[in-house]
Write an enzyme that holds these catalytic residues in place. Structure first.
Site, short mmCIF file in Angstrom:
data_model
loop_
_atom_site.label_atom_id
_atom_site.label_comp_id
_atom_site.label_asym_id
_atom_site.label_seq_id
_atom_site.Cartn_x
_atom_site.Cartn_y
_atom_site.Cartn_z
N LYS A 13 -14.90 44.15 -60.37
CA LYS A 13 -14.88 45.18 -61.40
C LYS A 13 -13.71 44.96 -62.35
O LYS A 13 -12.65 44.48 -61.93
CB LYS A 13 -14.75 46.57 -60.76
CG LYS A 13 -15.93 46.97 -59.90
CD LYS A 13 -15.78 48.41 -59.41
CE LYS A 13 -17.03 48.85 -58.66
NZ LYS A 13 -16.93 50.26 -58.23
N GLY A 35 -17.97 52.83 -66.15
CA GLY A 35 -19.29 52.95 -66.75
C GLY A 35 -20.13 51.69 -66.62
O GLY A 35 -21.12 51.54 -67.32
N GLY A 36 -19.73 50.78 -65.73
CA GLY A 36 -20.61 49.67 -65.38
C GLY A 36 -20.40 48.36 -66.13
O GLY A 36 -21.01 47.37 -65.78
N LYS A 63 -15.76 46.11 -51.53
CA LYS A 63 -16.98 45.90 -50.74
C LYS A 63 -18.12 46.51 -51.53
O LYS A 63 -17.99 47.61 -52.08
CB LYS A 63 -16.83 46.63 -49.39
CG LYS A 63 -18.04 46.55 -48.50
CD LYS A 63 -18.06 45.27 -47.71
CE LYS A 63 -19.33 45.13 -46.86
NZ LYS A 63 -19.42 43.77 -46.28
N HIS A 81 -24.65 58.50 -56.11
CA HIS A 81 -23.46 58.79 -56.92
C HIS A 81 -23.20 60.29 -56.82
O HIS A 81 -23.99 61.09 -57.31
CB HIS A 81 -23.69 58.37 -58.37
CG HIS A 81 -22.50 58.62 -59.24
ND1 HIS A 81 -22.50 58.35 -60.58
CD2 HIS A 81 -21.29 59.09 -58.96
CE1 HIS A 81 -21.32 58.67 -61.09
NE2 HIS A 81 -20.57 59.14 -60.12
N LYS A 84 -26.49 58.94 -67.13
CA LYS A 84 -27.11 59.93 -66.27
C LYS A 84 -28.25 60.62 -67.02
O LYS A 84 -28.15 60.86 -68.22
CB LYS A 84 -26.07 60.99 -65.86
CG LYS A 84 -24.97 60.40 -64.96
CD LYS A 84 -23.84 61.38 -64.73
CE LYS A 84 -22.72 60.70 -63.96
NZ LYS A 84 -21.39 61.19 -64.36
N GLU A 124 -15.24 60.57 -58.77
CA GLU A 124 -16.53 59.93 -58.48
C GLU A 124 -16.49 59.22 -57.14
O GLU A 124 -15.54 58.49 -56.86
CB GLU A 124 -16.86 58.88 -59.55
CG GLU A 124 -17.12 59.43 -60.93
CD GLU A 124 -17.60 58.34 -61.89
OE1 GLU A 124 -17.74 57.17 -61.46
OE2 GLU A 124 -17.80 58.66 -63.06
N ARG A 144 -11.60 64.34 -67.89
CA ARG A 144 -12.13 65.16 -68.98
C ARG A 144 -13.12 66.19 -68.43
O ARG A 144 -13.50 66.12 -67.26
CB ARG A 144 -12.90 64.25 -69.95
CG ARG A 144 -14.04 63.54 -69.21
CD ARG A 144 -14.99 62.77 -70.10
NE ARG A 144 -16.16 62.33 -69.34
CZ ARG A 144 -16.25 61.20 -68.66
NH1 ARG A 144 -15.21 60.37 -68.64
NH2 ARG A 144 -17.34 60.90 -68.00
C1 MV4 Z 1 -20.20 50.17 -57.14
C2 MV4 Z 1 -21.51 50.00 -56.63
C3 MV4 Z 1 -21.63 49.52 -55.35
N1 MV4 Z 1 -20.52 49.19 -54.63
N2 MV4 Z 1 -19.14 49.84 -56.39
C4 MV4 Z 1 -21.48 51.41 -61.57
C5 MV4 Z 1 -20.70 52.17 -62.59
C6 MV4 Z 1 -19.30 52.24 -62.11
N3 MV4 Z 1 -18.72 53.52 -62.44
C7 MV4 Z 1 -19.39 51.99 -60.65
N4 MV4 Z 1 -20.68 51.46 -60.38
C8 MV4 Z 1 -21.02 50.99 -59.17
N5 MV4 Z 1 -19.99 50.66 -58.35
C9 MV4 Z 1 -19.31 49.36 -55.17
N6 MV4 Z 1 -18.24 49.03 -54.44
C10 MV4 Z 1 -22.60 50.37 -57.44
C11 MV4 Z 1 -22.37 50.86 -58.70
C12 MV4 Z 1 -23.53 51.25 -59.45
C13 MV4 Z 1 -23.77 52.59 -59.77
C14 MV4 Z 1 -22.85 53.58 -59.42
C15 MV4 Z 1 -23.09 54.88 -59.74
C16 MV4 Z 1 -24.26 55.22 -60.39
C17 MV4 Z 1 -25.18 54.26 -60.76
C18 MV4 Z 1 -24.94 52.93 -60.46
C19 MV4 Z 1 -25.87 51.96 -60.82
C20 MV4 Z 1 -25.62 50.66 -60.51
C21 MV4 Z 1 -24.45 50.29 -59.84
#
Ligand code: MV4
Length: 455
Positions: free
Chosen positions: A158, A164-165, A201, A208, A237, A275, A292
């Site tokens: 990351k 936000g991805g 991991k 979420h 969302k 989150e 926020r």
């Molecule tokens: C992750 C994950 C799986 N494992 N972290 C996507 C946005 C960012 N804010 C964090 N995200 C993710 N982090 C780990 N360690 C999967 C996602 C993720 C995701 C998270 C929340 C809502 C939708 C998502 C869609 C794809 C991936």
């Protein structure tokens, strides 16, 4: 209390902040771009100042223009809403040096939470459960490989400046790591001007789930419980609810308690959202904190009866949590929010233009947050959110029925919206059963495409 607040935003959230100010007896100043001259925030604020042309960088994101308007109007405080300047620590600092109260946390705390790797370290240190991962920024591919072996595949890379991805890569094996490391690094450097990466991991098929907190400026922090936000598409969302069917009262109290202690230690103030990812064993792992008010705040308001925006303002004015809440937090019933976006139903591309007919639903347990109106124009320059339809029921079943009928009774003509998509989601048996994760929409759309091509 403040006498006058500048609302540094547009659309439904600007109107939401104006509502809170009116109820608190505070005068409001709207700022607007040339594209928003005929908007409802301009109409309902006590004063309105045009700050520039339609483009965001020249208007709502133009810090000198926003501060000039605040000084000309002689406001005590600025509410940034969500998006735009809401998580910009430099803006919060400029407000501070201009003797204008920024309604949000202190700039240092906003900056800390904006650096995702530092936020992770701070939350870990303060006792919040995080995923196994790297301690700090990964200096090289070699170091990345070492961490990945220690954590165990799959892992996720990351961007520290991300969120936000963007700038994320899932790595499933050792061979893939060097290439994905370089790709994530250059994507992050390009998007954020900072290529720093960290590792966690990877959680397969997570939910979420996020917690809403309020913190006053006297060290008191309260948790208002969680929101379930797994129904997303491309990190946007679509629908949120409170409470989550997967969070037991024990888990809610446990995590809420940890967060209150941790955030007090960090010196967090005002409204915030933490989150988490929930894994298959229903354990929650911290991923990010948003400093926020969030788009989906109404679902928490509907189940707690706490006005979060009024609370933000009172806290920023120095109020004690006792006076903000006036009693214990009691959670009742179930709330669902559908985000109504102006976008094409299949292509998910923005659909700007004139709204020719507009009739929002009403009745028991229905709330519509919007700045849209009949004959109004949705400009092409901004976010496609035009309304939030929120319902509350005594339980999830009643909330589902209420949302279904409210969607049926929502008329928007002249532009495309996500209303038909929401109707299909509400009719889905897995969604109704509470059986979903962050991969739901992708599977749902594939399933629907198949059905439609067969028909
Ligand atoms: C992750 C994950 C799986 N494992 N972290 C996507 C946005 C960012 N804010 C964090 N995200 C993710 N982090 C780990 N360690 C999967 C996602 C993720 C995701 C998270 C929340 C809502 C939708 C998502 C869609 C794809 C991936």
């Amino acid at each position: 209390m403040f006498k006058k607040i500048l609302v540094a935003n547009r659309g439904e959230i600007a109107l939401r902040v104006i509502c809170a100010c009116k109820e608190l007896g505070i005068r409001t100043v709207a700022i607007y771009s040339e594209a928003d001259r005929h908007s409802l925030p301009v109409r309902f604020a006590d004063e309105a100042i045009c700050i520039g042309p339609p483009q965001l960088a020249l208007s709502y994101l133009n810090i000198p223009a926003v501060i000039s308007a605040a000084e000309i109007a002689n406001v005590d405080a600025i509410h940034p809403g969500y998006g735009l300047l809401s998580e910009n620590a430099n803006f919060a600092e400029v407000c501070e040096t201009s003797a204008i109260k920024f309604i949000g946390p202190r700039p240092e705390v906003t900056r800390l939470m904006g650096e995702k790797e530092k936020a992770r370290a701070a939350m870990k240190q303060a006792g919040v459960p995080i995923l196994p991962g790297s301690d700090g920024i990964i200096a090289s591919e070699g170091e990345g490989l070492e961490w990945a072996r220690q954590v165990g595949f799959p892992v996720i890379l990351k961007a520290s400046a991300g969120g936000g991805g963007r700038g994320m890569r899932i790595v499933r094996s050792e061979e893939d790591l060097p290439g994905l490391f370089r790709a994530a690094q250059s994507e992050a450097a390009g998007a954020f001007g900072n290529g720093d990466l960290y590792m966690e991991k990877y959680v397969e098929h997570p939910r979420h789930i996020e917690f809403q907190v309020l913190a006053d400026e006297h060290g008191n922090v309260v948790s208002l419980g969680e929101r379930e936000c797994s129904i997303q598409r491309r990190h946007q969302k679509l629908l949120e609810e409170a409470p989550s069917t997967q969070v037991t009262p024990e888990l809610r109290d446990e995590v809420g308690g940890i967060l209150c202690k941790s955030l007090a230690q960090i010196g967090y103030t005002n409204a915030g959202t933490i989150e988490f990812l929930m894994d298959r064993d229903r354990r929650l792992h911290f991923i990010e904190m948003n400093t926020r008010i969030q788009v989906e705040h109404p679902v928490t308001e509907m189940v707690t009866d706490v006005d979060l925006v009024k609370s933000q303002i009172m806290i920023a004015a120095g109020a004690n949590m006792r006076d903000v809440l006036q009693g214990p937090i009691v959670r009742r019933g179930h709330a669902i929010e559908c985000r109504i976006n102006a976008e094409h139903p299949e292509k998910f591309t923005p659909s700007a233009g004139k709204i020719t007919a507009f009739h929002p639903p009403g009745g028991t347990g229905v709330r519509v947050d919007t700045a849209a109106y009949a004959e109004g124009v949705i400009p092409p320059y901004y976010d496609s959110l035009i309304a939030k339809l929120i319902v509350r029921g005594k339980d999830r079943g009643e909330a589902l029925s209420r949302m279904t009928r409210a969607l049926e009774m929502f008329i928007v003509e002249g532009i495309y919206t996500t209303i038909p998509l929401h109707r299909k989601i509400l009719a889905d048996s897995d969604f109704r059963a509470g059986n979903f994760d962050t991969g739901f929409i992708e599977r749902f759309l594939a399933k629907n495409d198949k059905k439609e091509s067969a028909a």
